[in-house]
Design an enzyme around this catalytic site. Structure first.
Site, mmCIF file in Angstrom:
data_model
loop_
_atom_site.group_PDB
_atom_site.id
_atom_site.type_symbol
_atom_site.label_atom_id
_atom_site.label_comp_id
_atom_site.label_asym_id
_atom_site.label_seq_id
_atom_site.Cartn_x
_atom_site.Cartn_y
_atom_site.Cartn_z
ATOM 1 C CB CYS A 1 43.953 32.458 8.952
ATOM 2 S SG CYS A 1 45.200 31.248 8.559
ATOM 3 N N GLY B 1 38.553 29.138 9.321
ATOM 4 C CA GLY B 1 39.565 28.102 9.495
ATOM 5 C C GLY B 1 39.246 27.213 10.667
ATOM 6 C CG ASN C 1 42.949 36.013 6.429
ATOM 7 O OD1 ASN C 1 42.036 36.792 6.207
ATOM 8 N ND2 ASN C 1 43.022 34.851 5.805
ATOM 9 N N GLY C 2 45.954 35.075 4.852
ATOM 10 C CA GLY C 2 46.396 35.334 3.490
ATOM 11 C C GLY C 2 47.433 34.319 3.071
ATOM 12 C CB CYS D 1 39.136 38.356 -1.873
ATOM 13 S SG CYS D 1 38.511 36.704 -2.276
ATOM 14 C CE1 TYR E 1 30.893 28.324 1.162
ATOM 15 C CE2 TYR E 1 33.271 28.615 1.081
ATOM 16 C CZ TYR E 1 32.162 27.897 1.489
ATOM 17 O OH TYR E 1 32.329 26.766 2.228
ATOM 18 C CB SER F 1 26.839 29.140 1.472
ATOM 19 O OG SER F 1 26.897 27.910 0.790
ATOM 20 C CG ASP G 1 25.458 25.278 -4.077
ATOM 21 O OD1 ASP G 1 25.693 25.954 -3.061
ATOM 22 O OD2 ASP G 1 25.901 24.129 -4.249
ATOM 23 C CG ASP G 2 28.324 28.881 -2.376
ATOM 24 O OD1 ASP G 2 29.536 28.812 -2.632
ATOM 25 O OD2 ASP G 2 27.738 28.043 -1.676
ATOM 26 C CB CYS H 1 42.916 31.413 -4.727
ATOM 27 S SG CYS H 1 43.266 32.846 -3.689
ATOM 28 C CB CYS I 1 41.518 39.899 -6.184
ATOM 29 S SG CYS I 1 42.366 38.393 -6.761
ATOM 30 C CB CYS J 1 39.109 32.172 -8.249
ATOM 31 S SG CYS J 1 37.778 33.208 -7.611
#
Length: 506
Positions: free
Chosen positions: A23, A50, A124-125, A266, A272, A313, A375-376, A412, A463, A466
């Site tokens: 979000c 979002g 958000n989260g 994060c 990204y 991106s 690419d990302d 994640c 963090c 991932c």
């Protein structure tokens, strides 16, 4: 769900779902200003975070009105709907669902009546102890004598549980209730919320998702990213600190700590999620991505004629790769900027065209050339496979794929909806096998250490779950994790409701 700003390149193939952030949140306290319109523009700047639903809540000091619906910000709000939202405090939210289905009931801001007024909240989260918070809510409601009647439909999100919990303290101010309950909340949460007279912001002790504070000439702004401050003319002040609760009202701004900070921002925001024109932890995201590209070129060089990005991106890292390698940069793929979210499903004939709906190669640029394609990230690999095939059909002599993040191998649980681990191509195959799967001449990912060094943020303050599977917030057992966990509980068990009659449906 396609990103509204056109940056998503992982859903270029039909059915290809890329990483989605939970979000974007926005809040403003500004007497005398058109706060609903400020919030609308703030959400526009956060649309990339979002695209399933959007909502705005506004308070005039006595009542809170919520207007929300499914769709993009530009689809949900009109001039007349914004004109109907009067007040001096507002919060806004644009959602991608990570807990609960994508339905109107689960759109935010959430709303609750309290013993002394009203509460609206945007999040958000993703919370990791929602099951514990449900039990906590039952206890609090029982101890208060079940003072709150039930209205309308129940939402099935961690956000709604948290909203109900904050609203369930008849003997406390909202500020006191937040200071009591937020230390019990685990996971990732960057919050904007308000009662009738005060705007609040709070960030989890790890600060996993971003949240910033800005100053207007006659007020204050809270936003997920600094780019949203820019669009409404707010001056960046600072980030909301991990473990901090901010309250803003007629008496000014005050801050309180509800938990000790243990920063774990994060890392994927830098890769990204965040807009390139935003700043995180004092670092300009675009500059970080260019530096990642430079390091990628040094770590994994290629003998090639051109460096081309997968737009949009992949562009900053491709620029950095070209700078460091000395290989010319070129735009070899053209993207249709107007292809985004669509409710029209492609026919089988159109589906076979696949990626060309959104990307098309410039044959005169790439024909006969050895290409480095930047690419990302790679999620399932379907899009990269289609891009490599398309470039070869357009006459590329060689295709060397370079990725500006390490292989994504772990899901994640803090607010990004990745594919499941079984669907992550890098979790089951070696890099050589992934290379063969997508049909490239070579494939390389930047190393985790080089990515981290590019951010200028210490490794232990990020963090990286991932990429390395190290989760900074302890996870509960698998049976109480998952996007639809609350939908498996009976409404009577939860005792949660949303007040439909005070929330405006378009």
């Amino acid at each position: 769900m396609a990103r509204g700003d056109g940056r998503l390149n992982h859903e270029l193939m039909p059915g290809e779902k890329g990483p989605q952030d939970a979000c974007g949140v926005f809040g403003v306290w500004a007497p005398g200003e058109e706060v609903a319109k400020l919030t609308f523009y703030g959400l526009y700047a956060l649309q990339h975070r979002g695209q399933e639903s959007a909502g705005i809540a506004v308070s005039d000091g006595t009542n809170i009105t919520v207007f929300k619906d499914m769709g993009l910000v530009s689809q949900v709000f009109t001039e007349s709907s914004l004109e109907s939202l009067h007040g001096h405090i507002a919060i806004g939210h644009t959602r991608y669902s990570t807990t609960g289905s994508s339905t109107w009931d689960n759109a935010q801001p959430t709303f609750r009546a309290t013993a002394t007024g009203h509460l609206a909240l945007g999040h958000n989260g993703n919370l990791t102890n929602t099951h514990e918070l449900v039990s906590r809510l039952r206890e609090v409601r029982k101890s208060s004598g079940e003072l709150y009647p039930e209205y309308g439909h129940m939402a099935t999100t961690d956000t709604d549980v948290l909203t109900a919990l904050l609203a369930a303290h008849p003997d406390m101010t909202m500020e006191a209730a937040a200071l009591q309950e937020l230390p019990k909340v685990k996971g990732a949460f960057s919050l904007v919320f308000m009662d009738d007279q005060t705007l609040y912001a709070a960030r989890d002790p790890q600060g996993i998702r971003p949240l910033t504070l800005g100053r207007l000439e006659r007020g204050w702004v809270i936003a997920s990213e600094t780019a949203a401050l820019d669009i409404v003319g707010a001056t960046y002040v600072r980030e909301v600190e991990p473990g901090e609760l901010i309250a803003i009202d007629e008496h000014g701004l005050r801050s309180a700590k509800f938990a000790e900070a243990d920063p774990k921002g994060c890392l994927f925001e830098f890769v990204y999620l965040a807009r390139p024109d935003t700043t995180i932890s004092g670092q300009a995201v675009h500059a970080v991505r260019v530096e990642v590209g430079r390091r990628l070129a040094k770590e994994f060089p290629a003998d090639a004629d051109l460096v081309i990005p997968v737009p949009e991106s992949g562009t900053p890292a491709a620029v950095g790769y070209a700078q460091a390698s000395g290989i010319p940069f070129a735009q070899g793929l053209v993207k249709n900027a107007y292809v985004g979210r669509t409710f029209i499903q492609p026919s089988q004939t159109i589906r076979q065209l696949g990626i060309r709906l959104k990307l098309n190669p410039l044959r005169e640029v790439i024909e006969g050339k050895r290409l480095v394609v930047v690419d990302d990230s790679i999620v399932r690999g379907n899009t990269q496979r289609a891009i490599v095939k398309m470039l070869r059909e357009a006459g590329a002599a060689e295709v060397h794929v370079r990725i500006s993040s390490p292989p994504v191998k772990w899901p994640c649980f803090y607010g990004i909806d990745f594919a499941t681990r079984a669907e992550l191509i890098a979790s089951g195959l070696s890099i050589e096998e992934v290379c063969a799967s997508i049909g490239a001449d070579s494939l390389s990912f930047i190393s985790l250490d080089q990515l981290i060094e590019s951010t200028n943020v210490a490794k232990d303050k990020l963090c990286r779950a991932c990429f390395d599977g190290v989760y900074p917030v302890e996870l509960p057992q698998e049976s109480v994790l998952g996007k639809h966990i609350l939908e498996g509980l009976e409404r009577t068990d939860l005792g949660l409701t949303a007040m439909d009659e005070v929330i405006k449906r378009p």
